[in-house]
Design an enzyme around this catalytic site. Structure first.
Site, PDB file in Angstrom:
ATOM      1  N   THR A 138      -0.986  27.602 -28.165  1.00  0.00           N
ATOM      2  CA  THR A 138      -0.644  26.387 -27.443  1.00  0.00           C
ATOM      3  C   THR A 138       0.636  25.754 -27.978  1.00  0.00           C
ATOM      4  OG1 THR A 138      -1.379  24.106 -27.103  1.00  0.00           O
ATOM      5  CG2 THR A 138      -2.242  25.210 -29.027  1.00  0.00           C
ATOM      6  N   ASP A 139       1.299  24.974 -27.133  1.00  0.00           N
ATOM      7  CA  ASP A 139       2.477  24.229 -27.598  1.00  0.00           C
ATOM      8  C   ASP A 139       2.081  23.071 -28.521  1.00  0.00           C
ATOM      9  OD1 ASP A 139       1.350  22.540 -25.697  1.00  0.00           O
ATOM     10  OD2 ASP A 139       3.188  22.271 -24.524  1.00  0.00           O
ATOM     11  N   GLU A 140       0.772  22.734 -28.546  1.00  0.00           N
ATOM     12  CA  GLU A 140       0.346  21.585 -29.369  1.00  0.00           C
ATOM     13  C   GLU A 140       0.534  21.845 -30.859  1.00  0.00           C
ATOM     14  OE1 GLU A 140      -3.214  19.548 -28.353  1.00  0.00           O
ATOM     15  OE2 GLU A 140      -2.893  19.765 -26.208  1.00  0.00           O
ATOM     16  N   TYR A 163      -7.964  20.173 -33.108  1.00  0.00           N
ATOM     17  CA  TYR A 163      -7.771  21.333 -32.231  1.00  0.00           C
ATOM     18  C   TYR A 163      -6.458  22.048 -32.549  1.00  0.00           C
ATOM     19  CZ  TYR A 163      -6.022  23.830 -28.131  1.00  0.00           C
ATOM     20  OH  TYR A 163      -5.448  24.763 -27.304  1.00  0.00           O
ATOM     21  N   LYS A 167      -5.645  25.805 -34.056  1.00  0.00           N
ATOM     22  CA  LYS A 167      -4.828  26.817 -33.361  1.00  0.00           C
ATOM     23  C   LYS A 167      -3.650  27.237 -34.245  1.00  0.00           C
ATOM     24  CE  LYS A 167      -5.205  28.305 -29.809  1.00  0.00           C
ATOM     25  NZ  LYS A 167      -5.982  29.496 -29.333  1.00  0.00           N
TER      26      LYS A 167
HETATM   27  P1  NAD Z   1     -11.663  27.277 -22.148  1.00  0.00           P
HETATM   28  O1  NAD Z   1     -12.298  26.279 -23.058  1.00  0.00           O
HETATM   29  O2  NAD Z   1     -11.656  27.029 -20.692  1.00  0.00           O
HETATM   30  O3  NAD Z   1     -12.347  28.710 -22.359  1.00  0.00           O
HETATM   31  C1  NAD Z   1     -12.614  29.247 -23.623  1.00  0.00           C
HETATM   32  C2  NAD Z   1     -13.538  30.438 -23.451  1.00  0.00           C
HETATM   33  O4  NAD Z   1     -13.764  30.981 -24.751  1.00  0.00           O
HETATM   34  C3  NAD Z   1     -14.920  30.079 -22.870  1.00  0.00           C
HETATM   35  O5  NAD Z   1     -15.299  30.987 -21.879  1.00  0.00           O
HETATM   36  C4  NAD Z   1     -15.847  30.171 -24.072  1.00  0.00           C
HETATM   37  O6  NAD Z   1     -17.171  30.544 -23.737  1.00  0.00           O
HETATM   38  C5  NAD Z   1     -15.163  31.243 -24.911  1.00  0.00           C
HETATM   39  N1  NAD Z   1     -15.497  31.113 -26.334  1.00  0.00           N
HETATM   40  C6  NAD Z   1     -15.503  29.983 -27.085  1.00  0.00           C
HETATM   41  N2  NAD Z   1     -15.885  30.270 -28.346  1.00  0.00           N
HETATM   42  C7  NAD Z   1     -16.114  31.609 -28.379  1.00  0.00           C
HETATM   43  C8  NAD Z   1     -16.513  32.503 -29.402  1.00  0.00           C
HETATM   44  N3  NAD Z   1     -16.774  32.073 -30.653  1.00  0.00           N
HETATM   45  N4  NAD Z   1     -16.629  33.809 -29.109  1.00  0.00           N
HETATM   46  C9  NAD Z   1     -16.386  34.273 -27.837  1.00  0.00           C
HETATM   47  N5  NAD Z   1     -16.020  33.459 -26.834  1.00  0.00           N
HETATM   48  C10 NAD Z   1     -15.869  32.145 -27.095  1.00  0.00           C
HETATM   49  O7  NAD Z   1     -10.193  27.464 -22.730  1.00  0.00           O
HETATM   50  P2  NAD Z   1      -8.843  27.757 -21.922  1.00  0.00           P
HETATM   51  O8  NAD Z   1      -8.278  26.480 -21.457  1.00  0.00           O
HETATM   52  O9  NAD Z   1      -9.077  28.859 -20.980  1.00  0.00           O
HETATM   53  O10 NAD Z   1      -7.923  28.259 -23.117  1.00  0.00           O
HETATM   54  C11 NAD Z   1      -7.869  29.633 -23.475  1.00  0.00           C
HETATM   55  C12 NAD Z   1      -6.898  29.807 -24.617  1.00  0.00           C
HETATM   56  O11 NAD Z   1      -5.613  29.352 -24.210  1.00  0.00           O
HETATM   57  C13 NAD Z   1      -7.255  28.996 -25.859  1.00  0.00           C
HETATM   58  O12 NAD Z   1      -6.918  29.744 -26.985  1.00  0.00           O
HETATM   59  C14 NAD Z   1      -6.369  27.775 -25.765  1.00  0.00           C
HETATM   60  O13 NAD Z   1      -6.091  27.282 -27.040  1.00  0.00           O
HETATM   61  C15 NAD Z   1      -5.137  28.370 -25.120  1.00  0.00           C
HETATM   62  N6  NAD Z   1      -4.326  27.429 -24.328  1.00  0.00           N
HETATM   63  C16 NAD Z   1      -4.891  26.629 -23.394  1.00  0.00           C
HETATM   64  C17 NAD Z   1      -4.071  25.805 -22.618  1.00  0.00           C
HETATM   65  C18 NAD Z   1      -4.635  24.913 -21.539  1.00  0.00           C
HETATM   66  O14 NAD Z   1      -3.901  24.095 -20.979  1.00  0.00           O
HETATM   67  N7  NAD Z   1      -5.912  25.030 -21.185  1.00  0.00           N
HETATM   68  C19 NAD Z   1      -2.692  25.808 -22.822  1.00  0.00           C
HETATM   69  C20 NAD Z   1      -2.154  26.645 -23.812  1.00  0.00           C
HETATM   70  C21 NAD Z   1      -2.982  27.469 -24.536  1.00  0.00           C
HETATM   71  O1  DAU Z   2      -0.513  21.614 -24.257  1.00  0.00           O
HETATM   72  C1  DAU Z   2      -1.472  22.610 -24.152  1.00  0.00           C
HETATM   73  C2  DAU Z   2      -2.854  22.025 -24.310  1.00  0.00           C
HETATM   74  O2  DAU Z   2      -3.133  21.310 -23.104  1.00  0.00           O
HETATM   75  C3  DAU Z   2      -3.923  23.074 -24.565  1.00  0.00           C
HETATM   76  O3  DAU Z   2      -3.672  23.685 -25.796  1.00  0.00           O
HETATM   77  C4  DAU Z   2      -5.320  22.445 -24.563  1.00  0.00           C
HETATM   78  O4  DAU Z   2      -6.302  23.463 -24.691  1.00  0.00           O
HETATM   79  C5  DAU Z   2      -5.514  21.726 -23.256  1.00  0.00           C
HETATM   80  O5  DAU Z   2      -6.767  21.065 -23.254  1.00  0.00           O
HETATM   81  C6  DAU Z   2      -4.395  20.707 -23.042  1.00  0.00           C
HETATM   82  O6  DAU Z   2      -4.489  19.640 -24.021  1.00  0.00           O
HETATM   83  P1  DAU Z   2      -4.247  18.109 -23.613  1.00  0.00           P
HETATM   84  O7  DAU Z   2      -4.867  17.256 -24.635  1.00  0.00           O
HETATM   85  O8  DAU Z   2      -2.817  17.870 -23.279  1.00  0.00           O
HETATM   86  O9  DAU Z   2      -5.083  18.085 -22.216  1.00  0.00           O
HETATM   87  P2  DAU Z   2      -6.087  17.020 -21.599  1.00  0.00           P
HETATM   88  O10 DAU Z   2      -6.377  17.477 -20.206  1.00  0.00           O
HETATM   89  O11 DAU Z   2      -7.236  16.715 -22.489  1.00  0.00           O
HETATM   90  O12 DAU Z   2      -5.183  15.709 -21.510  1.00  0.00           O
HETATM   91  C7  DAU Z   2      -3.931  15.723 -20.851  1.00  0.00           C
HETATM   92  C8  DAU Z   2      -3.313  14.351 -21.046  1.00  0.00           C
HETATM   93  O13 DAU Z   2      -4.067  13.391 -20.287  1.00  0.00           O
HETATM   94  C9  DAU Z   2      -3.342  13.851 -22.472  1.00  0.00           C
HETATM   95  O14 DAU Z   2      -2.165  13.100 -22.723  1.00  0.00           O
HETATM   96  C10 DAU Z   2      -4.569  12.926 -22.537  1.00  0.00           C
HETATM   97  C11 DAU Z   2      -4.608  12.366 -21.119  1.00  0.00           C
HETATM   98  N1  DAU Z   2      -5.936  12.049 -20.562  1.00  0.00           N
HETATM   99  C12 DAU Z   2      -6.895  13.022 -20.593  1.00  0.00           C
HETATM  100  C13 DAU Z   2      -8.139  12.792 -20.030  1.00  0.00           C
HETATM  101  C14 DAU Z   2      -9.222  13.843 -20.069  1.00  0.00           C
HETATM  102  C15 DAU Z   2      -6.159  10.832 -19.954  1.00  0.00           C
HETATM  103  O15 DAU Z   2      -5.276   9.957 -19.913  1.00  0.00           O
HETATM  104  N2  DAU Z   2      -7.388  10.600 -19.402  1.00  0.00           N
HETATM  105  C16 DAU Z   2      -8.396  11.528 -19.431  1.00  0.00           C
HETATM  106  O16 DAU Z   2      -9.514  11.231 -18.929  1.00  0.00           O
END
Ligand code: NAD
Ligand code: DAU
Length: 354
Positions: A138-140, A163, A167
């Protein structure tokens, strides 16, 4: 066709991004996919409708912290590549309960690296040269930007949430296994994804579902935090490209050049809901409420995607405007997918206030 005759492990393939990767591999390539997922609250196997009866798909309910189970999968399926998307992914949950994030994101990645290394060392030379492990991050991990500038692959790590710290730790482990043991790894760091099959704890689906229910739309702090939005299918295409053509040992930043404030995102969703599902009570913007900020809330993320664009020719196809309209329509059309999540007890309550 791409990946013909090749077996790819996708960990976390029942999650939001993992399922998009699996759908893409099944629809657009010839890969044989082994989806390895523990099936946490965030998972949903119905996010992969094309898996049913597909001879190129198999599912293994396995925890990536379980070394013997991983070893059995490597021995049985002899993969050509691994894409690691299994993770705990929600920042707010990591504030309330960081332990599970350390377990899966750090110990799980470590366990996967150890088992991949053991397997890779036993391969014959041609297979060993071709093997890849792509770790999806992630970019975080880069922390928070001010008003100017972008995250590049050279930006120093400065994670601010449990989180992102977990990562960042996993990214460092992946790098170390490459440098020390020569395991052929790659890392991608992507910005915020959105699109179909997104668990409703995350900002965009949360607001769509709350808006449809005429409930309060909780915007953290002043709503001026910026995220750089990428449509999930654009991310899935980028990941298979990096697996296929990325340079071993390299990091690739992935982002859609779609910076928006949270308030802008929420107002856009309100407008789309009003347009496609009008309410008798007036515009959804009346539901917006500014609530207590997230502790350690990063102000701005923005990805410089020049490297993946110029080296691998990848480009995001969706703009924020096209992607968000598709997404809102998907949630309107696919109510049964998210209603089932609410029915099984997900309450969409505020968490992570410390
Ligand atoms: P998600 O939470 O939707 O899905 C995660 C999946 O991993 C789930 O199906 C869960 O059951 C599985 N999982 C969790 N723990 C596990 C374990 N111990 N063993 C096997 N499976 C397990 O997450 P996502 O949003 O699809 O993110 C996927 C990856 O991409 C993560 O590594 C996250 O950090 C990264 N990422 C997410 C975002 C985003 O915006 N969602 C952005 C950048 C990177
Ligand atoms: O940048 C990549 C990341 O983006 C991933 O690594 C994470 O897995 C993914 O969850 C996401 O993280 P964020 O914290 O940015 O996403 P989230 O959807 O939780 O929140 C997006 C923004 O919105 C953040 O600034 C918090 C804000 N927010 C979120 C929720 C759920 C609100 O203002 N209200 C809300 O109810």
């Amino acid at each position: 066709m791409r990946f013909r005759g090749l077996t790819i492990f996708v960990t976390g393939g029942a999650g939001f991004i993992g399922s998009a990767v699996v759908r893409h591999l099944l629809d657009d390539t010839d890969a044989f996919v082994v989806n390895i997922d523990k099936l946490t609250y965030a998972s949903n196997l119905s996010s992969i409708p094309q898996a049913a009866g597909n001879p190129r798909y198999t599912f293994a309910k396995v925890d990536i912290c379980d070394a013997p189970a991983l070893r059995a999968l490597f021995d049985r399926y002899q993969p050509h590549g691994v894409m690691n998307l299994a993770a705990e992914s929600h920042v707010d949950r990591s504030i309330d309960g960081p332990g599970e994030f350390i377990r899966t994101n750090v110990v799980g990645t470590f366990t996967l690296l150890q088992e991949a290394l053991r397997y890779w060392r036993g391969l014959e030379p041609a297979r060993r040269t071709a093997f890849r492990l792509l770790h999806v991050s992630t970019d975080e991990v880069y922390g928070s930007l001010g008003a100017e500038g972008f995250f590049t692959e050279a930006t120093a790590y400065q994670p601010n949430s449990p989180y992102s710290a977990s990562k960042a730790s996993s990214d460092h482990l992946v790098r170390a296994w490459r440098e020390t043991y020569e395991l052929p790894t790659l890392v991608t760091n992507c910005s915020n994804n959105y699109g179909p099959y997104h668990f409703p704890e995350k900002l965009i689906p949360h607001m769509i579902i709350k808006g449809l229910a005429e409930q309060e739309l909780p915007v953290y702090g002043d709503g001026q935090n910026i995220r750089d939005w990428l449509y999930v299918e654009d991310h899935a295409r980028a990941l298979t490209l990096v697996l296929e053509r990325g340079r071993v040992g390299q990091t690739y930043n992935i982002g859609g050049r779609n910076e928006r404030t949270n308030l802008h995102v929420v107002k856009t969703i309100c407008g789309l809901l009003d347009q496609h599902h009008p309410s008798n009570l007036g515009t959804r913007e009346r539901l917006i409420a500014f609530v207590t900020d997230r502790p350690g809330h990063d102000r701005r993320y923005a990805i410089d995607a020049t490297k993946i664009e110029s080296e691998l020719g990848w480009r995001a196809r969706e703009t924020f405007e096209t992607g968000i309209e598709k997404t809102v329509k998907w949630y309107l059309d696919q109510r049964s997918w998210w209603q089932e999540i609410l029915d099984r007890g997900y309450q969409a309550k505020r968490i992570g206030v410390g």
